[in-house]
Design an enzyme around this catalytic site. Structure first.
Site, PDB file in Angstrom:
ATOM      1  N   HIS B  70     -10.286   2.337   5.197  1.00 53.35           N
ATOM      2  CA  HIS B  70     -11.103   1.231   4.684  1.00 53.35           C
ATOM      3  C   HIS B  70     -10.306  -0.076   4.707  1.00 53.35           C
ATOM      4  CE1 HIS B  70      -9.248   1.181   0.610  1.00 53.35           C
ATOM      5  NE2 HIS B  70      -9.215   2.493   0.709  1.00 53.35           N
ATOM      6  N   ASP B  72     -11.101  -2.756   2.720  1.00 60.06           N
ATOM      7  CA  ASP B  72     -11.152  -3.516   1.461  1.00 60.06           C
ATOM      8  C   ASP B  72     -10.067  -3.077   0.488  1.00 60.06           C
ATOM      9  OD1 ASP B  72     -12.668  -1.080   1.304  1.00 60.06           O
ATOM     10  OD2 ASP B  72     -13.538  -1.775  -0.584  1.00 60.06           O
ATOM     11  N   ASP B  96      -2.787   0.952  -0.562  1.00 62.17           N
ATOM     12  CA  ASP B  96      -4.209   1.367  -0.552  1.00 62.17           C
ATOM     13  C   ASP B  96      -5.047   0.300   0.134  1.00 62.17           C
ATOM     14  OD1 ASP B  96      -6.595   2.644  -1.038  1.00 62.17           O
ATOM     15  OD2 ASP B  96      -6.639   2.197  -3.178  1.00 62.17           O
ATOM     16  N   GLU B 126     -15.117   0.394   0.126  1.00 58.85           N
ATOM     17  CA  GLU B 126     -14.727   1.730  -0.343  1.00 58.85           C
ATOM     18  C   GLU B 126     -14.391   1.706  -1.828  1.00 58.85           C
ATOM     19  OE1 GLU B 126     -12.199   5.225  -1.267  1.00 58.85           O
ATOM     20  OE2 GLU B 126     -11.627   3.113  -1.431  1.00 58.85           O
ATOM     21  N   GLU B 127     -13.966   0.550  -2.328  1.00 59.50           N
ATOM     22  CA  GLU B 127     -13.431   0.471  -3.698  1.00 59.50           C
ATOM     23  C   GLU B 127     -14.494   0.159  -4.743  1.00 59.50           C
ATOM     24  OE1 GLU B 127     -10.663   1.567  -4.217  1.00 59.50           O
ATOM     25  OE2 GLU B 127      -9.189   0.998  -2.708  1.00 59.50           O
ATOM     26  N   GLU B 155      -5.725   7.420   3.918  1.00 59.49           N
ATOM     27  CA  GLU B 155      -5.374   7.113   2.518  1.00 59.49           C
ATOM     28  C   GLU B 155      -3.964   7.605   2.229  1.00 59.49           C
ATOM     29  OE1 GLU B 155      -7.059   5.652   0.041  1.00 59.49           O
ATOM     30  OE2 GLU B 155      -9.212   5.818   0.499  1.00 59.49           O
ATOM     31  N   HIS B 329      -4.303   0.974  -6.767  1.00 56.30           N
ATOM     32  CA  HIS B 329      -4.991   0.197  -7.811  1.00 56.30           C
ATOM     33  C   HIS B 329      -4.040  -0.344  -8.862  1.00 56.30           C
ATOM     34  CE1 HIS B 329      -9.056   2.405  -6.909  1.00 56.30           C
ATOM     35  NE2 HIS B 329      -8.362   2.156  -5.824  1.00 56.30           N
TER      36      HIS B 329
END
Lengths: 352, 352
Positions: B70, B72, B96, B126-127, B155, B329
């Site tokens: 991803h 984003d 990430d 995705e987030e 990932e 995150h």
């Protein structure tokens, strides 16, 4: 102002009282009429606080009894004016509790020299939030107006004497856990699962049914609310169970709390709300006389009622009034005319 | 438009990708740059849907693998531009998962004649909420773009292959009761107390830890929400328990539901939400090769991830990418430079 004929027929007086609407918060017209009617009698001292009216004899008797009733009703549901249907009066307020108020107003007018001193209390806001209750306001503002040796609330009691009332206590039980993602639940500790231990206690609990001053009570311990969890993918770290304990009047609030702390040993417990019960006071000589005169087995009052407000002043109290309490608040409420006359007769014979 | 040098140093490419902000919903600038850079290579067919970019070889190989990541990130927390700190790249998106995206973009540019056909997928959203997920949108709009024999999501996986993922099912269990006044609780039936039976089941439940295609999973069955009760003086007539079941990928959604109906026999159960797990696909020859080449014991993926979106298309999928997933995150996220180079090396040796 509406005129009340306190010395005429008690059934006609009941109708007149009902036909003056007095939904909680709107009692002024009726309270004014009651105050004005009582002031016609020289043997009574009349007092007023808001829409509560108090009248009392001052004969210097050794014993004083209190007769009390509320003036307000729940909202009218197209059930006024009162309709006479054979032996029944149908309509809002007939059973809860203007028949009882009519009986007390007639006693106030007619008993110029009763054998006990009598205080009559007619109050507002009984059918709404407890903090608005007119009797509670009198307890706060004018406790001296309510002193006595024994009190009767004229709530419908199906022709028997209902004694005292149970106390109530609410506690909040907080069960902790450890949050974790639900995909790795073993890294946390599920507070809702742990609250199962509280429900175990509740399910296993055997409520007492003690006999107090001859009346059988029936306790209860119940969860009334449970909440826990914050998201569908999180192991909850908190579950809260709110428990209501209804306890017989042989326990006071402190004893009730100690009992709950023992029952829920190991859980964090906070008392959020408590109201003491009230002993029936049926060991009082004046009360014994009255029960014998009514001639029916007195019953324990299980729900919390305004008799407990007298209990906080040290005045034992019972409910006694015409009509079936289960009809209270129903749109089809009614009162049987013979029960009004019986209540008037019993109270007169006791007090004359 | 920002220019991406796909054939230069992969670490420099990672920095460039991170320094083009692409918080979910704001991926257009980065998606444009990725599309433009990929279109420079004649061996790739480039497709676009929203801010998702797909590039693929068409060499007529018997096997096709999918590499996906991803574009984003979660919101920037004053942690851009990227800082190089010894062997670490620090900043939003480093772990990430722009390091993984950089590796895949370089493979796309350099592997002109890989031994398997390859489809590269770079997607948005995705987030954030699952319904916005760009890979999910491609599954709905262009399933043919995603076909293949085996997929790898880039990932962060701490240098190992994380296989498949567990499924998730949410059920609502409704426990009835009979309302009553709390002063006469024995006339009712307490729904919260009865919900204790649900908690009994949950507390006694032994979750499975099955081995599926060589990977050990760990199931979980947990209450994630409970609610009951309407007032402090009413015996509740309803208590609802929301339960989340995380199940290993040897069970499909129907089997999971049948299991819960058996576990909660006697309770009313409604499935409110379910997502199937995904088998790791490590029995595929191409997957076996890759796992051997990485040389570390593959791990089961316990949380639900986008690999399950491939599973719905019949494409087994794993996670493999540089960096520690536990840093995702966090404001201090970083990726070790050697892990970027190791991932690029392993994937190159596998695909060349």
């Amino acid at each position: 102002m509406a005129h009340l004929d306190l010395t005429g027929d008690v059934v006609a007086l009941t109708r007149t009282l009902c036909d003056i609407p007095s939904v909680s918060g709107d009692e002024k017209q009726l309270a004014d009429a009651v105050e004005s009617a009582l002031r016609e009698f020289a043997h009574l001292e009349v007092l007023r606080d808001g829409d509560a009216v108090v009248a009392r004899t001052g004969l210097g008797r050794a014993t004083r009894v209190v007769l009390a009733g509320h003036l307000d009703t729940v909202p009218i549901a197209n059930n006024l004016p009162v309709v006479e249907d054979g032996d029944l009066l149908r309509g809002r307020g007939t059973v809860d509790m203007k028949a009882g108020v009519a009986v007390m107003l007639q006693l106030a007018a007619l008993l110029t020299t009763p054998r006990y001193d009598i205080t009559y209390v007619f109050y507002d806001h009984e059918e709404v939030a407890a903090k608005l209750n007119g009797l509670g306001r009198l307890v706060r503002n004018h406790p001296a107006w309510l002193t006595g040796d024994f009190a009767i609330l004229g709530e419908p009691s199906d022709g028997t004497v209902e004694g005292g009332c149970q106390g109530t206590m609410r506690v909040k039980i907080t069960v902790p856990g450890v949050a974790a993602h639900a995909a790795r639940s073993w890294r946390g500790s599920n507070a809702i699962h742990s609250a199962g231990g509280v429900l175990d206690v509740l399910r296993a609990y055997e409520p007492r049914r003690p006999i107090v001053e001859g009346l059988q009570y029936h306790e209860g311990l119940n969860a009334v609310k449970i909440e826990g969890g914050i998201a569908g993918n999180v192991i909850p770290d908190l579950c809260t169970v709110f428990v209501n304990y209804r306890f017989a009047p042989d326990r006071d609030v402190a004893t009730a709390e100690a009992h709950l702390r023992e029952v829920f040993t190991g859980f964090a417990l906070e008392v959020t709300d408590a109201a003491p019960g009230a002993r029936p006071g049926l060991d009082q000589p004046a009360a014994k006389e009255f029960v014998e005169l009514v001639g029916r087995t007195p019953q324990a009052k299980l729900g919390w009622t305004d008799v407990a407000r007298f209990a906080t002043l040290g005045v034992p109290a019972v409910n006694y009034g015409p009509g079936d309490p289960l009809l209270a608040h129903t749109d089809g409420e009614f009162v049987p005319v013979p029960e009004i006359r019986t209540a008037l007769g019993n109270l007169t014979r006791w007090l004359i």
